[in-house]
Design a protein around this motif. Structure first.
Motif, PDB file in Angstrom:
ATOM      1  N   ARG A  48       0.834  -1.211   0.000  1.00 20.10           N
ATOM      2  CA  ARG A  48       0.000   0.000   0.000  1.00 20.10           C
ATOM      3  C   ARG A  48       0.869   1.262   0.000  1.00 20.10           C
ATOM      4  NH1 ARG A  48      -5.053  -0.031   2.866  1.00 20.10           N
ATOM      5  NH2 ARG A  48      -3.924  -1.072   4.509  1.00 20.10           N
ATOM      6  N   VAL A  70      -4.953   1.733  -5.209  1.00 21.32           N
ATOM      7  CA  VAL A  70      -4.146   1.873  -3.990  1.00 21.32           C
ATOM      8  C   VAL A  70      -4.634   0.921  -2.898  1.00 21.32           C
ATOM      9  CG1 VAL A  70      -3.303   3.419  -2.182  1.00 21.32           C
ATOM     10  CG2 VAL A  70      -3.430   4.225  -4.525  1.00 21.32           C
ATOM     11  N   GLN A  91      -8.577  -5.971   7.083  1.00 21.49           N
ATOM     12  CA  GLN A  91      -8.226  -4.641   7.579  1.00 21.49           C
ATOM     13  C   GLN A  91      -9.419  -4.185   8.410  1.00 21.49           C
ATOM     14  OE1 GLN A  91      -6.637  -2.128   4.152  1.00 21.49           O
ATOM     15  NE2 GLN A  91      -7.819  -3.717   3.134  1.00 21.49           N
ATOM     16  N   LYS A  95     -12.975   4.357  11.783  1.00 24.90           N
ATOM     17  CA  LYS A  95     -13.434   5.234  10.703  1.00 24.90           C
ATOM     18  C   LYS A  95     -13.125   4.534   9.387  1.00 24.90           C
ATOM     19  CE  LYS A  95     -12.120   9.563  10.950  1.00 24.90           C
ATOM     20  NZ  LYS A  95     -11.437  10.848  11.276  1.00 24.90           N
ATOM     21  N   ASN A  98     -14.847   1.249   3.515  1.00 19.91           N
ATOM     22  CA  ASN A  98     -15.603   0.080   3.080  1.00 19.91           C
ATOM     23  C   ASN A  98     -16.188  -0.570   4.351  1.00 19.91           C
ATOM     24  OD1 ASN A  98     -16.370  -2.518   2.401  1.00 19.91           O
ATOM     25  ND2 ASN A  98     -14.709  -2.790   0.919  1.00 19.91           N
ATOM     26  N   ILE A 142      -1.894   0.411  11.501  1.00 18.78           N
ATOM     27  CA  ILE A 142      -1.717   1.089  10.214  1.00 18.78           C
ATOM     28  C   ILE A 142      -1.705   2.593  10.504  1.00 18.78           C
ATOM     29  CG2 ILE A 142      -2.635   1.496   7.901  1.00 18.78           C
ATOM     30  CD1 ILE A 142      -4.265  -1.108   8.210  1.00 18.78           C
ATOM     31  N   GLU A 145       0.219   8.092   6.369  1.00 21.21           N
ATOM     32  CA  GLU A 145       1.409   8.744   5.820  1.00 21.21           C
ATOM     33  C   GLU A 145       0.938   9.926   4.968  1.00 21.21           C
ATOM     34  OE1 GLU A 145       3.452   5.569   3.648  1.00 21.21           O
ATOM     35  OE2 GLU A 145       2.861   4.177   5.233  1.00 21.21           O
ATOM     36  N   SER A 147       1.318  10.452   1.924  1.00 19.97           N
ATOM     37  CA  SER A 147       0.783  10.015   0.633  1.00 19.97           C
ATOM     38  C   SER A 147      -0.665   9.527   0.721  1.00 19.97           C
ATOM     39  CB  SER A 147       1.659   8.898   0.081  1.00 19.97           C
ATOM     40  OG  SER A 147       1.685   7.829   1.006  1.00 19.97           O
ATOM     41  N   CYS A 148      -1.168   9.301   1.919  1.00 22.05           N
ATOM     42  CA  CYS A 148      -2.540   8.795   2.079  1.00 22.05           C
ATOM     43  C   CYS A 148      -3.564   9.934   2.004  1.00 22.05           C
ATOM     44  CB  CYS A 148      -2.728   8.094   3.420  1.00 22.05           C
ATOM     45  SG  CYS A 148      -1.391   7.002   3.904  1.00 22.05           S
ATOM     46  N   CYS A 151      -6.534  10.857  -0.480  1.00 22.81           N
ATOM     47  CA  CYS A 151      -7.842  10.189  -0.409  1.00 22.81           C
ATOM     48  C   CYS A 151      -8.407  10.097   1.009  1.00 22.81           C
ATOM     49  CB  CYS A 151      -7.740   8.791  -0.984  1.00 22.81           C
ATOM     50  SG  CYS A 151      -7.222   8.746  -2.689  1.00 22.81           S
ATOM     51  N   ARG A 180      -4.678   4.877  11.511  1.00 20.31           N
ATOM     52  CA  ARG A 180      -5.710   4.736  10.477  1.00 20.31           C
ATOM     53  C   ARG A 180      -6.585   3.506  10.739  1.00 20.31           C
ATOM     54  NH1 ARG A 180      -9.190   3.836   7.750  1.00 20.31           N
ATOM     55  NH2 ARG A 180      -9.515   4.050   5.521  1.00 20.31           N
TER      56      ARG A 180
HETATM   57  C1  HEC Z   1      -6.102   6.984  -4.318  1.00 18.70           C
HETATM   58  C2  HEC Z   1      -6.913   6.976  -3.128  1.00 18.70           C
HETATM   59  C3  HEC Z   1      -6.365   6.371  -1.854  1.00 18.70           C
HETATM   60  C4  HEC Z   1      -5.128   6.570  -1.297  1.00 18.70           C
HETATM   61  C5  HEC Z   1      -3.977   7.419  -1.802  1.00 18.70           C
HETATM   62  C6  HEC Z   1      -5.126   5.820  -0.066  1.00 18.70           C
HETATM   63  N1  HEC Z   1      -6.329   5.191   0.119  1.00 18.70           N
HETATM   64 FE1  HEC Z   1      -6.831   3.987   1.640  1.00 18.70          FE
HETATM   65  N2  HEC Z   1      -8.640   3.598   0.800  1.00 18.70           N
HETATM   66  C7  HEC Z   1      -9.064   4.113  -0.418  1.00 18.70           C
HETATM   67  C8  HEC Z   1     -10.274   3.449  -0.802  1.00 18.70           C
HETATM   68  C9  HEC Z   1     -11.083   3.727  -2.066  1.00 18.70           C
HETATM   69  C10 HEC Z   1     -10.564   2.509   0.202  1.00 18.70           C
HETATM   70  C11 HEC Z   1     -11.704   1.505   0.241  1.00 18.70           C
HETATM   71  C12 HEC Z   1     -11.231   0.243  -0.496  1.00 18.70           C
HETATM   72  C13 HEC Z   1     -12.197  -0.901  -0.455  1.00 18.70           C
HETATM   73  O1  HEC Z   1     -13.302  -0.764  -0.964  1.00 18.70           O
HETATM   74  O2  HEC Z   1     -11.847  -1.942   0.104  1.00 18.70           O
HETATM   75  C14 HEC Z   1      -9.510   2.634   1.191  1.00 18.70           C
HETATM   76  C15 HEC Z   1      -9.419   1.839   2.317  1.00 18.70           C
HETATM   77  C16 HEC Z   1      -8.384   1.868   3.218  1.00 18.70           C
HETATM   78  C17 HEC Z   1      -8.281   1.017   4.388  1.00 18.70           C
HETATM   79  C18 HEC Z   1      -9.226  -0.101   4.786  1.00 18.70           C
HETATM   80  C19 HEC Z   1     -10.197   0.331   5.836  1.00 18.70           C
HETATM   81  C20 HEC Z   1     -11.340   1.126   5.266  1.00 18.70           C
HETATM   82  O3  HEC Z   1     -11.455   2.288   5.653  1.00 18.70           O
HETATM   83  O4  HEC Z   1     -12.114   0.584   4.444  1.00 18.70           O
HETATM   84  C21 HEC Z   1      -7.140   1.381   5.028  1.00 18.70           C
HETATM   85  C22 HEC Z   1      -6.604   0.788   6.317  1.00 18.70           C
HETATM   86  C23 HEC Z   1      -6.529   2.434   4.256  1.00 18.70           C
HETATM   87  N3  HEC Z   1      -7.310   2.716   3.168  1.00 18.70           N
HETATM   88  C24 HEC Z   1      -5.329   3.026   4.596  1.00 18.70           C
HETATM   89  C25 HEC Z   1      -4.623   3.850   3.728  1.00 18.70           C
HETATM   90  C26 HEC Z   1      -3.268   4.283   3.979  1.00 18.70           C
HETATM   91  C27 HEC Z   1      -2.454   3.949   5.216  1.00 18.70           C
HETATM   92  C28 HEC Z   1      -2.887   5.018   2.894  1.00 18.70           C
HETATM   93  C29 HEC Z   1      -1.545   5.665   2.635  1.00 18.70           C
HETATM   94  C30 HEC Z   1      -0.363   4.835   2.750  1.00 18.70           C
HETATM   95  C31 HEC Z   1      -4.026   5.064   1.981  1.00 18.70           C
HETATM   96  N4  HEC Z   1      -5.045   4.335   2.530  1.00 18.70           N
HETATM   97  C32 HEC Z   1      -4.034   5.730   0.770  1.00 18.70           C
HETATM   98  C33 HEC Z   1      -8.425   5.087  -1.150  1.00 18.70           C
HETATM   99  C34 HEC Z   1      -7.115   5.507  -0.961  1.00 18.70           C
END
Ligand code: HEC
Length: 200
Positions: A48, A70, A91, A95, A98, A142, A145, A147-148, A151, A180
């Motif tokens: 990730r 991602v 995961q 908050k 999904n 988790i 960062e 970069s997160c 979104c 997170r």
């Molecule tokens: C480009 C957009 C994007 C970025 C950048 C991103 N995320 Fe996400 N993240 C999403 C989406 C969309 C989902 C829901 C995915 C799914 O349907 O399972 C998600 C879900 C998650 C989840 C699973 C729990 C949940 O809320 O459903 C975690 C943990 C998470 N992200 C952590 C991170 C972390 C840590 C980073 C940075 C290292 C990060 N994300 C960067 C879009 C992003």
């Protein structure tokens, strides 16, 4: 020393101790399998982080398609790991984006609270029973960062695909360094599984 190396050393020591107590070993988690789960989760987390930082630093602005690449692949890899190893890899977050990732047991809620209270705590495992199956659940924090934030930052600046596809979304307004959520790997007791396999 990296925390998981220390953790690995600890596991080796425990293997030694358990080696001298074969009767006890049967009731406890298999250290080699726990070590394998720890490593799998490190790789999952690195996947990730790699994808998120690639997106952040990409020379081209991200398209709707690359944006989806991602966290969705992390969920898919978690499912793959579950199938390959007979584990349940998930995961979990308070908050969540999904709803499949909502906290699923009182133990999980307690584990997340421990990570919240102690920012230095990277991982822990507990004996647990999940869906009637005794086993061990390994939890790993988790962190958010920079970069997160593309979104998971401000609610209004979330990408359109997130706003459209996740109407119940709670996974925004994070800051760098925030907790997170966590990975949770359930490893069923092998001994138990074997017994069930041989009983009529
Ligand atoms: C480009 C957009 C994007 C970025 C950048 C991103 N995320 Fe996400 N993240 C999403 C989406 C969309 C989902 C829901 C995915 C799914 O349907 O399972 C998600 C879900 C998650 C989840 C699973 C729990 C949940 O809320 O459903 C975690 C943990 C998470 N992200 C952590 C991170 C972390 C840590 C980073 C940075 C290292 C990060 N994300 C960067 C879009 C992003």
């Amino acid at each position: 020393m990296k925390w998981f190396l220390r953790f690995g050393l600890g596991l080796c020591l425990m293997t030694l101790v358990w080696g001298w107590q074969p009767a006890l070993a049967q009731a406890e988690v298999n250290p080699a399998e726990l070590a394998k789960a720890v490593e799998a989760v490190e790789n999952l987390d690195a996947l990730r982080s790699g994808l998120a930082s690639y997106l952040k630093d990409a020379p081209e602005p991200p398209t709707a398609d690359t944006m989806k690449q991602v966290c969705k692949p992390v969920g898919m890899k978690a499912m793959e790991l579950s199938k390959e190893n007979g584990w349940q890899v998930k995961q979990l977050a308070k908050k969540y984006r999904n709803p499949d990732h909502a906290l699923d047991t009182p133990h999980a809620t307690m584990a997340l609270a421990k990570f919240e209270q102690n920012p230095e705590l990277m991982g822990l495992w507990e004996k647990e029973t999940l869906n009637g199956q005794p086993g061990t659940r390994y939890y790993r924090r988790i962190n958010v960062e920079a970069s997160c934030l593309a979104c998971h930052g401000m609610k209004s600046s979330r990408p359109d695909f997130v706003k459209a596809n996740y109407p119940q979304d709670l996974a925004y307004d994070f800051k760098e360094g925030d907790l997170r959520g966590m990975y949770a790997v359930f490893i069923p007791d092998v001994q138990q599984a074997l017994q069930e396999a041989v009983s009529p």
